[in-house]
Write an enzyme that holds these catalytic residues in place. Structure first.
Site, PDB file in Angstrom:
ATOM      1  CG  ASP A  14      -1.242  -7.806  -1.867  1.00 37.84           C
ATOM      2  OD1 ASP A  14      -1.093  -8.571  -0.884  1.00 37.84           O
ATOM      3  OD2 ASP A  14      -2.086  -6.907  -1.900  1.00 37.84           O
ATOM      4  CB  SER A  15       2.745  -8.221   1.760  1.00 35.63           C
ATOM      5  OG  SER A  15       1.543  -8.147   2.473  1.00 35.63           O
ATOM      6  CB  SER A  16      -1.473 -11.678   0.033  1.00 36.92           C
ATOM      7  OG  SER A  16      -2.132 -10.829   0.945  1.00 36.92           O
TER       8      SER A  16
ATOM      9  CB  THR B 277       1.238 -19.517  23.902  1.00 38.89           C
ATOM     10  OG1 THR B 277      -0.105 -19.174  24.286  1.00 38.89           O
ATOM     11  CG2 THR B 277       2.054 -18.245  23.742  1.00 38.89           C
ATOM     12  CD  GLN B 278      -4.633 -21.839  20.118  1.00 41.16           C
ATOM     13  OE1 GLN B 278      -5.620 -21.162  20.401  1.00 41.16           O
ATOM     14  NE2 GLN B 278      -4.705 -23.130  19.839  1.00 41.16           N
ATOM     15  CB  CYS B 279      -1.839 -16.202  24.551  1.00 39.92           C
ATOM     16  SG  CYS B 279      -2.878 -17.376  25.437  1.00 39.92           S
TER      17      CYS B 279
ATOM     18  CG  ASP C 211      -2.181  -8.184   4.667  1.00 41.16           C
ATOM     19  OD1 ASP C 211      -2.519  -7.448   5.621  1.00 41.16           O
ATOM     20  OD2 ASP C 211      -2.864  -8.323   3.644  1.00 41.16           O
TER      21      ASP C 211
ATOM     22  CB  THR D 190      -0.928  -0.002   1.231  1.00 35.45           C
ATOM     23  OG1 THR D 190      -1.768  -1.152   1.189  1.00 35.45           O
ATOM     24  CG2 THR D 190      -1.805   1.240   1.256  1.00 35.45           C
TER      25      THR D 190
ATOM     26  CB  THR E 157       2.257 -10.735  15.868  1.00 32.91           C
ATOM     27  OG1 THR E 157       1.327 -11.525  15.126  1.00 32.91           O
ATOM     28  CG2 THR E 157       1.554 -10.104  17.056  1.00 32.91           C
TER      29      THR E 157
END
Length: 342
Positions: A59-61, A278-280, A92, A15, A167
């Site tokens: 695009d970073s995707s 961890t997912q946290c 992203d 972007t 993140t």
């Protein structure tokens, strides 16, 4: 005559490199060779800026390991000619790319600052200009002829982070990134303040060693209540997979159902490297603290501590690419190589 730092600006896409065509209302990429026309404020910085762009900005995707290798090659080629580097990248997958480069550029002693934006440069309310200007300013900072920052960082919305600690947290807010388990390295307000006590310093004074060997035969398994045994069996039993990141609950906890423990044990026995994270968004794995993680510790699953999923995945690709032996794999992964874990 005073010699100013030279900064190389590398545009990968995203972007931040877009402007609006007011006749059609559409966004289009602009010529980065004419960057100073778009952001004349860059003239006020005490540095020289040169630009280079991916042949085909993406695009970073669409970012992949091939693009990471291209970035490593570019930096390796130009490393001795510049004081620092700023990489413009879509938000992203920015944390993935920035984490990967932190591992692939061994003995780094110059700043590499990733940045991007939520709105294009041509937008009235854009965050692109401040992100870019401050990133260049940080890359140019030096003290007694040495760069102040000597690691891969990510700068976004007034904050400088260690790249492999970040993140993406929001697709809508200008404050798109966070570093849940490590302090910010700097804050840009009325004054730019770098927290030097938190900066990474390589203990080695050796030459830069760029690495481009990556092995992406890895997987990601995010646990959820009711996960189907056959799906887990199919993933863990894939003979091509060399390593897996297991996103567990809380402090590294997982189901104690016999079928699940048996599947993990079979995978470990055949040599699959499994990293428990961890997912946290914040916090650390503490395997063995609760009964629901004791079995994981006993079977020798790798303790991911407080590493992010992005850093865990890219560290695995890097280590597999370096052909780290099975005997030392766990020990090396559980060791902080670039400040990616506490």
């Amino acid at each position: 005559m005073k010699e100013f730092p030279k900064i190389l600006l590398i545009y990968t896409g995203g972007t931040i490199g877009m402007v609006q065509d007011y006749a059609t209302g559409q966004l289009k990429a602009f010529d980065f060779g004419k960057l100073l026309e778009q952001i004349p404020e860059l003239y006020q910085l005490d540095c020289e800026i040169e630009t280079i762009s991916f042949p085909n900005p993406i695009d970073s995707s669409d970012m992949n390991t091939g693009h990471w290798k291209l970035l490593v090659d570019l930096i390796g080629k130009h490393y001795n000619s510049y004081s620092g580097f700023v990489i413009l990248h879509g938000s992203d997958t920015m944390s993935y790319t920035a984490s990967a480069l932190s591992f692939l550029l061994e003995n780094l002693s110059k700043p590499i600052i990733f940045t991007g934006s939520q709105l294009p440069i041509g937008d009235l309310r854009t965050d692109a200009k401040e992100n870019l200007i401050t990133s260049v300013q940080i890359a140019a900072l030096n003290l007694e002829g040495r760069p102040v920052v000597q690691e891969v960082c990510l700068y976004f919305e007034n904050k400088l982070y260690r790249a492999n600690r970040t993140t993406k947290m929001s697709a809508e807010q200008f404050q798109a990134f966070d570093s849940p388990n490590y302090p910010t390295l700097g804050i840009s307000g009325v004054h730019l303040r770098i927290k030097e006590e938190y900066l990474w310093r390589s203990e080695s004074h050796k030459k830069l060693r760029p690495h481009t060997d990556l092995d992406n035969r890895i997987g990601l398994l995010k646990l959820f209540p009711g996960i189907h045994p056959s799906w887990v069996h199919g993933l863990l039993g894939n003979p091509e997979m060399k390593a897996l990141v297991l996103e567990s609950y809380g402090a590294g906890n997982a189901s104690t159902e016999s079928w699940f423990i048996e599947e993990l044990q079979k995978a470990v026995d055949r040599g699959l490297h499994i990293v428990n994270v961890t997912q946290c968004p914040g916090g650390s794995v503490l395997m063995g603290k609760y009964a629901t993680s004791a079995a994981l510790a006993e079977m020798g699953i790798i303790d991911g501590k407080d590493i992010t999923t992005e850093a865990a995945l890219t560290k695995l690709m890097y280590m597999l690419g370096r052909d780290v032996s099975s005997k030392s794999f766990k020990t090396i992964f559980e060791t902080s190589l670039r400040g990616e874990m506490t």
